[in-house]
Write a protein that holds these residues in place. Structure first.
Motif, PDB file in Angstrom:
ATOM      1  N   THR A   1      16.129  38.233  38.841  1.00 36.12           N
ATOM      2  CA  THR A   1      16.361  36.748  39.770  1.00 36.12           C
ATOM      3  C   THR A   1      16.947  36.153  38.882  1.00 36.12           C
ATOM      4  OG1 THR A   1      14.142  36.682  39.080  1.00 36.12           O
ATOM      5  CG2 THR A   1      14.507  37.746  41.470  1.00 36.12           C
TER       6      THR A   1
ATOM      7  N   LYS B   1      20.673  38.129  41.181  1.00 32.97           N
ATOM      8  CA  LYS B   1      20.740  37.873  42.390  1.00 32.97           C
ATOM      9  C   LYS B   1      21.463  35.965  42.839  1.00 32.97           C
ATOM     10  CE  LYS B   1      16.999  41.171  43.486  1.00 32.97           C
ATOM     11  NZ  LYS B   1      15.264  41.542  43.470  1.00 32.97           N
ATOM     12  N   GLN B   2      22.527  36.296  43.103  1.00 31.70           N
ATOM     13  CA  GLN B   2      22.395  34.390  43.548  1.00 31.70           C
ATOM     14  C   GLN B   2      23.559  34.302  44.147  1.00 31.70           C
ATOM     15  OE1 GLN B   2      22.693  32.698  39.397  1.00 31.70           O
ATOM     16  NE2 GLN B   2      24.424  33.567  39.426  1.00 31.70           N
TER      17      GLN B   2
ATOM     18  N   SER C   1      19.609  33.761  45.896  1.00 30.03           N
ATOM     19  CA  SER C   1      19.499  32.765  46.066  1.00 30.03           C
ATOM     20  C   SER C   1      20.914  31.498  45.606  1.00 30.03           C
ATOM     21  CB  SER C   1      18.860  32.149  44.245  1.00 30.03           C
ATOM     22  OG  SER C   1      17.392  32.332  44.253  1.00 30.03           O
TER      23      SER C   1
ATOM     24  N   GLU D   1      16.512  28.358  47.207  1.00 25.22           N
ATOM     25  CA  GLU D   1      15.471  30.189  46.992  1.00 25.22           C
ATOM     26  C   GLU D   1      15.483  31.360  47.785  1.00 25.22           C
ATOM     27  OE1 GLU D   1      11.037  29.032  47.500  1.00 25.22           O
ATOM     28  OE2 GLU D   1      10.987  27.208  46.475  1.00 25.22           O
ATOM     29  N   GLY D   2      15.881  32.356  47.150  1.00 28.70           N
ATOM     30  CA  GLY D   2      16.595  33.502  47.502  1.00 28.70           C
ATOM     31  C   GLY D   2      15.800  33.448  48.695  1.00 28.70           C
ATOM     32  N   GLU D   3      14.173  33.652  48.712  1.00 28.66           N
ATOM     33  CA  GLU D   3      13.680  34.764  49.805  1.00 28.66           C
ATOM     34  C   GLU D   3      13.355  33.466  51.180  1.00 28.66           C
ATOM     35  OE1 GLU D   3      12.928  37.958  49.969  1.00 28.66           O
ATOM     36  OE2 GLU D   3      13.535  37.324  47.569  1.00 28.66           O
TER      37      GLU D   3
END
Length: 392
Positions: A3, A270-271, A337, A373-375
């Motif tokens: 992350t 994860k972006q 993200s 945000e990622g989620e």
């Protein structure tokens, strides 16, 4: 993949401040003191007039005083004023022995060598700067960790300092990969694109008052890339590579880094943009492999490289985070993200068009990066969000 938070945590755990150096004072602007600085003399070193006017003994206030001589700034005369006398004095000049008060020239009448004081608010020691009233010998002038602003430079010069021990600028090299790159100003052949990453990175570093040591352009050849990376590592504290960090047949950065003894700290976040970002270390030297698309390069620089530079230099170089609200609805895929190009008007933030990683046109007018945000998938107008303000 890791992350965004995990990546920044890894950077913070693997970057240390550069070794201090001693520099002439004027070369230290913007840098951080690595040791305390103490005054070696009293400042001022003598009782000093704070006004243009007349110096006299306060006990003679009610008398008509005889004007005798003058004292200008820079005078080395050691006059001693006797009772019943006053001396013409100017701002910054030494107050002579026997005098303890200065009256402003606007508050007197001076006729035929006689001074009449017309200041009913005058007090003993008025308009006199005592010895050591700014700083005394042996006192702490600036503590370790102070950023040397223009005023700090002036203050240290004013107490006689000529050299300081500071955390230096890192030596930074940029290494460009890609056979498709053509220098701006030259005609494009079929399949070529203009090289812009060294321009954006150099300008971004300039906005942080950091120079670029050297820009290398390397063909997509693993042996040449390895040799060039080794040369850059030998010369630099920080190497920024652009391109060659994905999984294509011509992406050789990871291979070259390993052969040069660079320890991989992470690869892939994860972006979006900038998922293939690479970060490695070799002793205290840092290597960032930035994805080659222009928007990815500058986004990863602002979000990650500035974090490392702040740790190397102990300067506040990271982007400033601001809490605000969205100006319109926004949707993104779950799991990644997003750092979106955006414009902040002081009240709300507006995501811009052209968010693709190869496009810089909207980045050119952006003043912030909007972090999503990622989620979370859907954001609504007026939802609270975090933005990172871009330096000018």
């Amino acid at each position: 993949m890791i992350t965004v938070t995990e990546a920044k945590h890894i950077i913070s755990n693997n970057v240390t401040a550069l070794k201090p150096v001693t520099l002439p004072l004027l070369q230290a602007r913007g840098k951080v003191l690595s040791t305390d600085v103490f005054a070696t003399v009293d400042i001022p070193a003598f009782p000093q007039s704070a006004m243009d006017g007349y110096a006299f003994a306060y006990d003679d206030l009610q008398k008509e005083l005889v004007i005798e001589g003058e004292m200008a700034a820079g005078s080395s005369s050691t006059i001693e004023l006797t009772t019943g006398k006053a001396i013409r004095i100017f701002t910054g000049a030494p107050v002579p022995a026997g005098a303890d008060t200065v009256v402003m020239q606007e508050k007197v009448k001076a006729e035929n060598g006689i001074l009449i004081i017309e200041d009913d608010k005058l007090q003993r020691n008025s308009n006199v700067r005592p010895v050591g009233s700014e700083i005394k010998a042996g006192e702490l002038a600036l503590p370790k960790g102070s950023v040397l602003t223009a005023a700090a430079i002036g203050f240290l010069a004013g107490i006689g300092v000529t050299k300081v021990e500071v955390i230096p600028d890192p030596v930074i090299s940029i290494l460009l990969t890609g056979n498709e790159l053509q220098q701006p100003g030259n005609p494009l052949s079929y399949g070529q694109v203009y090289e812009s990453n060294s321009y954006s990175l150099t300008a971004a570093l300039q906005s942080l008052h950091l120079p670029v040591h050297r820009v290398y352009k390397v063909e997509d050849n693993p042996e040449v890339l390895t040799a060039t990376l080794q040369q850059a590592l030998d010369e630099s504290d920080l190497v920024l590579l652009t391109g060659g960090v994905s999984v294509g047949d011509y992406d050789f950065v990871l291979q070259a880094a390993e052969k040069c003894g660079v320890t991989k700290q992470f690869h892939k976040i994860k972006q979006r943009p900038g998922k293939p970002l690479f970060f490695g270390t070799k002793d205290e030297k840092l290597v960032f492999g930035l994805p080659g698309n222009p928007s990815s390069v500058i986004t990863c620089f602002y979000e990650y490289v500035t974090e490392a530079l702040a740790l190397q230099t102990k300067r506040p170089l990271q982007l400033k985070a601001v809490q605000t609200i969205l100006a319109k609805d926004c949707i993104k895929p779950i799991g990644l993200s997003h750092f979106q190009k955006a414009y902040y008007d002081g009240e709300k933030v507006l995501p811009l068009t052209a968010q693709e990683s190869y496009k810089l046109n909207s980045f050119a007018t952006a003043n912030c990066l909007l972090m999503l945000e990622g989620e979370k998938e859907a954001y609504k107008t007026n939802d609270p969000v975090t933005i990172h303000l871009l330096p000018v």
